[in-house]
Every structure is written in C-alpha cells, then in structure tokens.
Design a protein around this motif. Sequence first.
Motif, PDB file in Angstrom:
ATOM      1  N   VAL A 114      20.831   8.474  20.058  1.00 39.07           N
ATOM      2  CA  VAL A 114      22.086   8.245  20.777  1.00 39.07           C
ATOM      3  C   VAL A 114      21.995   6.879  21.423  1.00 39.07           C
ATOM      4  O   VAL A 114      21.012   6.542  22.080  1.00 39.07           O
ATOM      5  CB  VAL A 114      22.316   9.332  21.839  1.00 39.07           C
ATOM      6  CG1 VAL A 114      23.547   9.011  22.684  1.00 39.07           C
ATOM      7  CG2 VAL A 114      22.466  10.698  21.184  1.00 39.07           C
ATOM      8  N   HIS A 155      35.761   3.708  28.032  1.00 39.76           N
ATOM      9  CA  HIS A 155      34.540   4.514  27.959  1.00 39.76           C
ATOM     10  C   HIS A 155      33.950   4.338  26.563  1.00 39.76           C
ATOM     11  O   HIS A 155      34.536   4.772  25.570  1.00 39.76           O
ATOM     12  CB  HIS A 155      34.869   5.976  28.238  1.00 39.76           C
ATOM     13  CG  HIS A 155      33.658   6.840  28.411  1.00 39.76           C
ATOM     14  ND1 HIS A 155      33.732   8.148  28.845  1.00 39.76           N
ATOM     15  CD2 HIS A 155      32.338   6.599  28.205  1.00 39.76           C
ATOM     16  CE1 HIS A 155      32.522   8.664  28.911  1.00 39.76           C
ATOM     17  NE2 HIS A 155      31.657   7.748  28.509  1.00 39.76           N
ATOM     18  N   ASP A 156      32.792   3.687  26.469  1.00 44.91           N
ATOM     19  CA  ASP A 156      32.134   3.437  25.188  1.00 44.91           C
ATOM     20  C   ASP A 156      30.963   4.385  25.003  1.00 44.91           C
ATOM     21  O   ASP A 156      30.154   4.583  25.918  1.00 44.91           O
ATOM     22  CB  ASP A 156      31.623   1.994  25.113  1.00 44.91           C
ATOM     23  CG  ASP A 156      32.748   0.994  24.990  1.00 44.91           C
ATOM     24  OD1 ASP A 156      33.707   1.279  24.252  1.00 44.91           O
ATOM     25  OD2 ASP A 156      32.673  -0.062  25.631  1.00 44.91           O
ATOM     26  N   TYR A 157      30.866   4.941  23.801  1.00 46.81           N
ATOM     27  CA  TYR A 157      29.778   5.853  23.450  1.00 46.81           C
ATOM     28  C   TYR A 157      29.363   5.538  22.027  1.00 46.81           C
ATOM     29  O   TYR A 157      30.224   5.294  21.159  1.00 46.81           O
ATOM     30  CB  TYR A 157      30.257   7.301  23.557  1.00 46.81           C
ATOM     31  CG  TYR A 157      29.229   8.341  23.202  1.00 46.81           C
ATOM     32  CD1 TYR A 157      28.305   8.794  24.135  1.00 46.81           C
ATOM     33  CD2 TYR A 157      29.181   8.888  21.921  1.00 46.81           C
ATOM     34  CE1 TYR A 157      27.365   9.754  23.819  1.00 46.81           C
ATOM     35  CE2 TYR A 157      28.235   9.850  21.591  1.00 46.81           C
ATOM     36  CZ  TYR A 157      27.331  10.280  22.536  1.00 46.81           C
ATOM     37  OH  TYR A 157      26.401  11.234  22.216  1.00 46.81           O
ATOM     38  N   SER A 158      28.075   5.517  21.763  1.00 43.49           N
ATOM     39  CA  SER A 158      27.631   5.130  20.419  1.00 43.49           C
ATOM     40  C   SER A 158      26.498   6.029  19.929  1.00 43.49           C
ATOM     41  O   SER A 158      25.719   6.569  20.722  1.00 43.49           O
ATOM     42  CB  SER A 158      27.163   3.668  20.405  1.00 43.49           C
ATOM     43  OG  SER A 158      26.064   3.471  21.276  1.00 43.49           O
ATOM     44  N   ILE A 159      26.426   6.175  18.615  1.00 36.74           N
ATOM     45  CA  ILE A 159      25.327   6.869  17.947  1.00 36.74           C
ATOM     46  C   ILE A 159      24.753   5.891  16.931  1.00 36.74           C
ATOM     47  O   ILE A 159      25.497   5.295  16.138  1.00 36.74           O
ATOM     48  CB  ILE A 159      25.800   8.155  17.260  1.00 36.74           C
ATOM     49  CG1 ILE A 159      26.394   9.119  18.300  1.00 36.74           C
ATOM     50  CG2 ILE A 159      24.664   8.824  16.503  1.00 36.74           C
ATOM     51  CD1 ILE A 159      26.968  10.385  17.696  1.00 36.74           C
ATOM     52  N   ALA A 164      25.394   4.068  31.397  1.00 34.96           N
ATOM     53  CA  ALA A 164      24.967   5.422  31.732  1.00 34.96           C
ATOM     54  C   ALA A 164      23.461   5.457  31.950  1.00 34.96           C
ATOM     55  O   ALA A 164      22.700   4.786  31.251  1.00 34.96           O
ATOM     56  CB  ALA A 164      25.357   6.393  30.619  1.00 34.96           C
ATOM     57  N   THR A 188      20.418   8.471  32.758  1.00 37.50           N
ATOM     58  CA  THR A 188      19.984   9.837  32.996  1.00 37.50           C
ATOM     59  C   THR A 188      18.477   9.852  32.948  1.00 37.50           C
ATOM     60  O   THR A 188      17.882   9.332  31.997  1.00 37.50           O
ATOM     61  CB  THR A 188      20.543  10.794  31.926  1.00 37.50           C
ATOM     62  OG1 THR A 188      21.966  10.635  31.835  1.00 37.50           O
ATOM     63  CG2 THR A 188      20.227  12.237  32.275  1.00 37.50           C
ATOM     64  N   PHE A 194      30.995   9.756  36.227  1.00 33.35           N
ATOM     65  CA  PHE A 194      30.050   8.968  35.438  1.00 33.35           C
ATOM     66  C   PHE A 194      28.898   8.533  36.321  1.00 33.35           C
ATOM     67  O   PHE A 194      29.110   8.051  37.441  1.00 33.35           O
ATOM     68  CB  PHE A 194      30.763   7.733  34.871  1.00 33.35           C
ATOM     69  CG  PHE A 194      29.968   6.939  33.870  1.00 33.35           C
ATOM     70  CD1 PHE A 194      30.050   7.217  32.513  1.00 33.35           C
ATOM     71  CD2 PHE A 194      29.144   5.897  34.284  1.00 33.35           C
ATOM     72  CE1 PHE A 194      29.325   6.478  31.584  1.00 33.35           C
ATOM     73  CE2 PHE A 194      28.416   5.156  33.369  1.00 33.35           C
ATOM     74  CZ  PHE A 194      28.510   5.445  32.015  1.00 33.35           C
ATOM     75  N   GLU A 233      25.813   4.184  26.398  1.00 33.26           N
ATOM     76  CA  GLU A 233      27.110   4.683  26.846  1.00 33.26           C
ATOM     77  C   GLU A 233      27.502   3.890  28.080  1.00 33.26           C
ATOM     78  O   GLU A 233      26.658   3.594  28.926  1.00 33.26           O
ATOM     79  CB  GLU A 233      27.028   6.166  27.172  1.00 33.26           C
ATOM     80  CG  GLU A 233      28.349   6.783  27.623  1.00 33.26           C
ATOM     81  CD  GLU A 233      28.230   8.261  27.942  1.00 33.26           C
ATOM     82  OE1 GLU A 233      29.250   8.864  28.298  1.00 33.26           O
ATOM     83  OE2 GLU A 233      27.110   8.805  27.851  1.00 33.26           O
ATOM     84  N   SER A 234      28.756   3.511  28.181  1.00 29.65           N
ATOM     85  CA  SER A 234      29.180   2.696  29.318  1.00 29.65           C
ATOM     86  C   SER A 234      30.640   2.951  29.643  1.00 29.65           C
ATOM     87  O   SER A 234      31.405   3.469  28.822  1.00 29.65           O
ATOM     88  CB  SER A 234      28.971   1.202  29.019  1.00 29.65           C
ATOM     89  OG  SER A 234      29.840   0.784  27.972  1.00 29.65           O
ATOM     90  N   ILE A 235      31.000   2.590  30.882  1.00 33.44           N
ATOM     91  CA  ILE A 235      32.406   2.546  31.260  1.00 33.44           C
ATOM     92  C   ILE A 235      32.685   1.169  31.851  1.00 33.44           C
ATOM     93  O   ILE A 235      31.792   0.534  32.428  1.00 33.44           O
ATOM     94  CB  ILE A 235      32.800   3.643  32.267  1.00 33.44           C
ATOM     95  CG1 ILE A 235      31.966   3.523  33.550  1.00 33.44           C
ATOM     96  CG2 ILE A 235      32.698   5.018  31.672  1.00 33.44           C
ATOM     97  CD1 ILE A 235      32.513   4.354  34.694  1.00 33.44           C
TER      98      ILE A 235
END
Length: 231
Positions: free
Chosen positions: A61, A37-41, A156, A158, A125, A64-66
């Motif tokens: 932000v 699970h990757d998340y970045s700012i 991701a 949304t 997710f 974001e990925s899985i």
Amino acid sequence: MPGSLERLVVTAYRDSNYNTPVGKPFTAWINPGTYKHDYSILYTDRQAPGAPGPSPEFNRVGPESISFELVFDTTGVIPPPVPGTPLPSDGVAGLINRFRALVGTTNGSTHRPNYAKVSWAQLQFQGVLSQMNTVYSLFKPDGTPIRAKMSVTFLAFTNEVQLAKKAKLESPDMTHLVTVVAGDTLPLLCHRIYGDSRYYISVAAYNDLPDFRRLQPGTQILFPPLAGPAA
C-alpha cells in the motif's frame, strides 16, 4: 445542535498513538471549499519479455495524503471561530505562526514535528504535515499582512502496532499483534503464527518482556515478520 456550523480542527499529538495532545487545537476560520484525498497501491511489473499483456504483482500500500487550503483573514469581514474574540493586532502572522508551531516545527522533547489529527465531519485523518505553502494577498498600509491563503498537505501516519491491528493478516511474513488470553505461552503463540516455537526468545526480546514464562492475560505482543528481528 442541528444546523450548527462545524469547523475543521487540527489537533497535535506528542506520541504516535495519538493519546497525548499538545498545544491548543487549531480551528479553521473558514472551512475549506474542497479537499483532496490521495490513496495509492503499488505494484511490481512482472510482465515477461514478449508477453501479450501486463501482470502487475501487488507490492505494498502506497502513500496516503490529504490536501486542502486554509484561509486566514483578519480584516474584520470574517468573524473569529470563537465569537467575541478580538482581531489580532499583528494581522494573520500570529495565526500562521501558531499553526506552524503546532504541526510544522520540531518538538523539543520528541525531536520531530508533532503528529496531527484533522477532523471535520466525516473527514477524520491522522498523519504528519508534509507541506505548507502560504500566499499573502492583502496588507495594512504598514505592510502587515491581513489576509492569506495556505495550502497544506498531510501524509497519513499509523504506527506499527495500529498497522498490525488493521492488517489482521495470517501469513508468517506479516506483522501480527496478539492479545494474550489465559493458557497462552510464548512458544505456543510462536508455533501458531510462525509454525515453529523456537522464535519465542527473539519475540520476547523484541517486545521487552520481563518474564515471558508468565504471560499476563490482556498483554499485547507484537510478532514481527520472519524476515525481521524474530528471524
């Protein structure tokens, strides 16, 4: 049932609100051994020349990925997700094609791939498929593949309305989602959010409001950033 096996499921949706399922959900034959699970700012470097240290400034932000691996095996060693289901005569080809059709090909009615929800216990997710790589490793004498490992990555996704609900920011340069209550008027809401009621015509057009003079309680109105269409 306590102790029962819960399998990873990928469900496709036609709409970005994830309200309209399409096709049959895909159930993994074998749960992934791991997932990433990757998340970045993202920040902008504001360090002045000669400054003794960095001073990164928040930008946004980031992605974001899985990512995880799915194993397809029709050798008979691994039972199908639904007990009693016969093994496919075409090996793993049909299973892989069905997965690709579900989340990896263009939907003729929406002109884009379907949105997807990946569900497995605490992993919930929602996003879109961005990459799919398949390695075939076992074959029948006639060359039909009967075992394969697929690496998939979902980004991701949304939609704007959901982002506004999640952000709950109070700056006029951010997107706001407001639920109308009795007594609200569009000029009043614009003054509350932007500090100026004169944006009400632009906000009404942005939301396609048929009658902005009579707002119905419960109506949700999206107020875009001042730099956007409401400016």
